[in-house]
Design a protein around this motif. Structure first.
Motif, PDB file in Angstrom:
ATOM      1  N   PRO A 152       0.677  -1.215   0.044  1.00 10.80           N
ATOM      2  CA  PRO A 152       0.097  -0.027   0.014  1.00 10.80           C
ATOM      3  C   PRO A 152       0.669   1.257  -0.079  1.00 10.80           C
ATOM      4  N   GLY A 153       2.280   0.997   0.313  1.00 11.71           N
ATOM      5  CA  GLY A 153       2.843   2.229   0.486  1.00 11.71           C
ATOM      6  C   GLY A 153       3.055   2.957  -0.947  1.00 11.71           C
ATOM      7  N   ASP A 154       3.018   2.084  -2.173  1.00  9.65           N
ATOM      8  CA  ASP A 154       3.188   2.466  -3.452  1.00  9.65           C
ATOM      9  C   ASP A 154       2.104   3.614  -3.615  1.00  9.65           C
ATOM     10  N   VAL A 155       0.853   3.375  -3.273  1.00 13.62           N
ATOM     11  CA  VAL A 155      -0.213   4.097  -3.526  1.00 13.62           C
ATOM     12  C   VAL A 155      -0.321   5.520  -2.878  1.00 13.62           C
ATOM     13  N   ALA A 156       0.321   5.252  -1.425  1.00  8.64           N
ATOM     14  CA  ALA A 156       0.399   6.431  -0.575  1.00  8.64           C
ATOM     15  C   ALA A 156       1.490   7.419  -1.105  1.00  8.64           C
ATOM     16  N   THR A 157       2.757   6.897  -1.714  1.00 13.66           N
ATOM     17  CA  THR A 157       3.673   7.831  -2.500  1.00 13.66           C
ATOM     18  C   THR A 157       3.044   8.412  -3.670  1.00 13.66           C
ATOM     19  N   ALA A 158       2.183   7.678  -4.608  1.00 16.52           N
ATOM     20  CA  ALA A 158       1.496   8.306  -5.637  1.00 16.52           C
ATOM     21  C   ALA A 158       0.667   9.499  -5.239  1.00 16.52           C
ATOM     22  N   ARG A 159      -0.199   9.301  -4.246  1.00 15.04           N
ATOM     23  CA  ARG A 159      -0.870  10.412  -3.781  1.00 15.04           C
ATOM     24  C   ARG A 159      -0.131  11.494  -3.474  1.00 15.04           C
ATOM     25  N   PHE A 160       1.137  11.264  -2.607  1.00 19.00           N
ATOM     26  CA  PHE A 160       1.853  12.329  -2.075  1.00 19.00           C
ATOM     27  C   PHE A 160       2.225  13.239  -3.194  1.00 19.00           C
ATOM     28  N   VAL A 161       2.928  12.377  -4.259  1.00 18.31           N
ATOM     29  CA  VAL A 161       3.451  13.060  -5.490  1.00 18.31           C
ATOM     30  C   VAL A 161       2.696  13.895  -6.183  1.00 18.31           C
ATOM     31  N   LEU A 162       1.452  13.327  -6.415  1.00 18.93           N
ATOM     32  CA  LEU A 162       0.435  13.975  -7.106  1.00 18.93           C
ATOM     33  C   LEU A 162      -0.033  15.204  -6.331  1.00 18.93           C
ATOM     34  N   ALA A 163      -0.385  15.410  -5.060  1.00 21.06           N
ATOM     35  CA  ALA A 163      -0.475  16.505  -4.429  1.00 21.06           C
ATOM     36  C   ALA A 163       0.559  17.495  -4.508  1.00 21.06           C
ATOM     37  N   ALA A 164       1.992  17.243  -4.456  1.00 20.94           N
ATOM     38  CA  ALA A 164       3.159  17.906  -4.603  1.00 20.94           C
ATOM     39  C   ALA A 164       3.009  18.703  -6.006  1.00 20.94           C
ATOM     40  N   GLN A 165       2.719  17.883  -7.136  1.00 17.19           N
ATOM     41  CA  GLN A 165       2.639  18.257  -8.382  1.00 17.19           C
ATOM     42  C   GLN A 165       1.431  19.273  -8.635  1.00 17.19           C
ATOM     43  N   LEU A 166       0.364  18.871  -7.928  1.00 20.10           N
ATOM     44  CA  LEU A 166      -0.752  20.010  -8.164  1.00 20.10           C
ATOM     45  C   LEU A 166      -0.267  21.267  -7.446  1.00 20.10           C
ATOM     46  N   ARG A 167       0.210  21.056  -6.421  1.00 19.57           N
ATOM     47  CA  ARG A 167       0.494  22.551  -5.579  1.00 19.57           C
ATOM     48  C   ARG A 167       1.700  23.406  -6.319  1.00 19.57           C
ATOM     49  N   LEU A 168       2.541  22.625  -6.798  1.00 21.43           N
ATOM     50  CA  LEU A 168       3.722  23.244  -7.800  1.00 21.43           C
ATOM     51  C   LEU A 168       2.850  23.980  -8.997  1.00 21.43           C
ATOM     52  N   LEU A 169       1.969  23.253  -9.690  1.00 24.75           N
ATOM     53  CA  LEU A 169       1.329  23.822 -10.826  1.00 24.75           C
ATOM     54  C   LEU A 169       0.583  25.137 -10.367  1.00 24.75           C
ATOM     55  N   GLU A 170      -0.134  24.938  -9.320  1.00 30.60           N
ATOM     56  CA  GLU A 170      -1.044  26.084  -8.910  1.00 30.60           C
ATOM     57  C   GLU A 170      -0.034  27.346  -8.593  1.00 30.60           C
ATOM     58  N   ARG A 171       0.895  27.120  -8.074  1.00 30.61           N
ATOM     59  CA  ARG A 171       1.994  28.100  -7.909  1.00 30.61           C
ATOM     60  C   ARG A 171       2.574  28.703  -9.043  1.00 30.61           C
ATOM     61  N   ALA A 172       3.086  27.908  -9.974  1.00 30.61           N
ATOM     62  CA  ALA A 172       3.543  28.258 -11.295  1.00 30.61           C
ATOM     63  C   ALA A 172       2.839  28.814 -12.146  1.00 30.61           C
ATOM     64  N   LEU A 173       1.351  28.515 -12.253  1.00 29.99           N
ATOM     65  CA  LEU A 173       0.519  29.122 -13.234  1.00 29.99           C
ATOM     66  C   LEU A 173      -0.423  30.191 -12.719  1.00 29.99           C
ATOM     67  N   ALA A 174       0.041  30.494 -11.526  1.00 26.94           N
ATOM     68  CA  ALA A 174      -0.797  31.721 -10.872  1.00 26.94           C
ATOM     69  C   ALA A 174      -0.755  32.827 -11.545  1.00 26.94           C
ATOM     70  N   ALA A 175       0.480  33.284 -12.277  1.00 27.96           N
ATOM     71  CA  ALA A 175       0.385  34.186 -12.987  1.00 27.96           C
ATOM     72  C   ALA A 175      -0.464  34.441 -14.404  1.00 27.96           C
ATOM     73  N   TRP A 176      -0.826  33.474 -14.814  1.00 30.09           N
ATOM     74  CA  TRP A 176      -1.602  33.221 -15.789  1.00 30.09           C
ATOM     75  C   TRP A 176      -2.992  33.855 -15.858  1.00 30.09           C
ATOM     76  N   PRO A 177      -3.432  34.743 -16.505  1.00 24.78           N
ATOM     77  CA  PRO A 177      -4.921  35.029 -16.764  1.00 24.78           C
ATOM     78  C   PRO A 177      -5.631  34.063 -17.179  1.00 24.78           C
ATOM     79  N   ARG A 178      -6.740  33.527 -16.721  1.00 25.65           N
ATOM     80  CA  ARG A 178      -7.645  32.389 -17.272  1.00 25.65           C
ATOM     81  C   ARG A 178      -8.980  32.897 -17.678  1.00 25.65           C
ATOM     82  N   ARG A 179      -9.308  34.332 -17.535  1.00 19.47           N
ATOM     83  CA  ARG A 179     -10.602  34.370 -17.900  1.00 19.47           C
ATOM     84  C   ARG A 179     -10.728  34.436 -19.636  1.00 19.47           C
ATOM     85  N   ASP A 180     -11.642  33.533 -19.997  1.00 15.22           N
ATOM     86  CA  ASP A 180     -11.992  33.215 -21.205  1.00 15.22           C
ATOM     87  C   ASP A 180     -10.531  32.627 -22.104  1.00 15.22           C
ATOM     88  N   ALA A 181      -9.863  32.110 -21.287  1.00 12.97           N
ATOM     89  CA  ALA A 181      -8.376  31.717 -21.858  1.00 12.97           C
ATOM     90  C   ALA A 181      -8.433  30.310 -22.067  1.00 12.97           C
TER      91      ALA A 181
END
Length: 288
Positions: free
Chosen positions: A11-40
């Motif tokens: 089960p540790g593999d799935v726990a690692t996968a969840r942790f990695v995905l959460a970190a990736q989403l957090r990074l994308l949230e921070r990195a793409l914050a400067a992009w306007p997304r209204r009608d984009a």
């Protein structure tokens, strides 16, 4: 999910996968914050089974995807019905020039770096971002010493940076920013690890194993610079990583937990297929 010598699931593999995905989403949230997304409109290239599509849609983008594997395309379309997931490769995108405001390219094959960037530049009208696994990170070095590769084919952050600079010289100059996550060895990529905090939060390249370069293809300005409330969890120093002030058309945020693919559809194995080889789709063979 991997199995031990006695056939028992780990089960540790799935726990690692969840942790990695959460970190990736957090990074994308921070990195793409400067992009306007209204009608984009945003094109997610090499979207795989679509783990990022619901998150990008929740961020406010009109999102579509491109994926070469048919089985992965089907899962991506099911995961995000509002998106159009097209068949294609990163070096031959099935769309016209300047068809999307933004392009998010997940680099899969380092040998196709230049061709993939050229295609992303052709399709993107306002900017592009490139995500990749960094072999020059601490996790990459430890993986090579242990003869255990990173979850996917890794590139050098320096090679990606140089390719972006060459692209800028050949076209209009842009502003580039970079961040990364997963700074520790692979065995520390789980919530129970005492090093989970340094793996979770975005930091400068080349420290992290999974990084993103964001490149703007148009001059900043033209929109009202409103602050994006990301919370104190990123720390004040993170705001200094990217050039500020930057144009932002977002205020507030959607909880990352609502964008994590649930464990009900595929038992959690689809969260990060590179950690679950049994669920990884087989590459399609193309006739020459």
């Amino acid at each position: 999910m991997k199995r031990g010598p006695e056939g028992r699931e780990r089960p540790g593999d799935v726990a690692t996968a969840r942790f990695v995905l959460a970190a990736q989403l957090r990074l994308l949230e921070r990195a793409l914050a400067a992009w306007p997304r209204r009608d984009a409109a945003l094109l997610d290239v090499n979207c795989g089974s679509g783990v990022f599509l619901p998150f990008l849609w929740a961020c406010g983008f009109e999102v579509d995807g491109v994926e070469a594997n048919a089985a992965a395309r089907g899962r991506a379309q099911t995961r995000c019905p509002t998106a159009t997931v097209m068949a294609g490769s990163d070096d031959a995108l099935p769309v016209e020039d300047d068809a999307y405001d933004w392009v998010l390219l997940h680099l899969q094959e380092p040998r196709r770096l230049a061709a993939a960037l050229a295609e992303a530049r052709r399709v993107a009208r306002r900017g592009l971002a490139v995500t990749f696994w960094n072999r020059h990170s601490l996790a990459g070095v430890c993986a090579r010493l242990a003869r255990a590769p990173l979850p996917a084919k890794a590139s050098s952050w320096l090679e990606v940076a140089r390719a972006l600079r060459r692209m800028d010289k050949a076209s209009a100059p842009g502003q580039t920013a970079s961040l990364s996550v997963l700074a520790g060895p692979v065995r520390t990529w789980r919530a129970a690890s005492p090093f989970s905090r340094c793996n979770r939060w975005p930091m400068a390249l080349p420290l992290g194993a999974w990084g993103v370069f964001r490149c703007s293809l148009e001059p900043s300005g033209g929109v009202t610079p409103l602050a994006l409330r990301l919370g104190d969890r990123f720390g004040r120093r993170m705001d200094e990583r990217l050039s500020a002030p930057e144009p932002v058309l977002e205020c507030g945020r959607k909880p990352l937990s609502s964008c994590l693919p649930g464990g009900g559809d595929e038992g959690g194995a689809s969260l990060c297929p590179q950690f679950c080889p049994a669920s990884r789709p087989r590459p399609e063979r193309t006739s020459s």
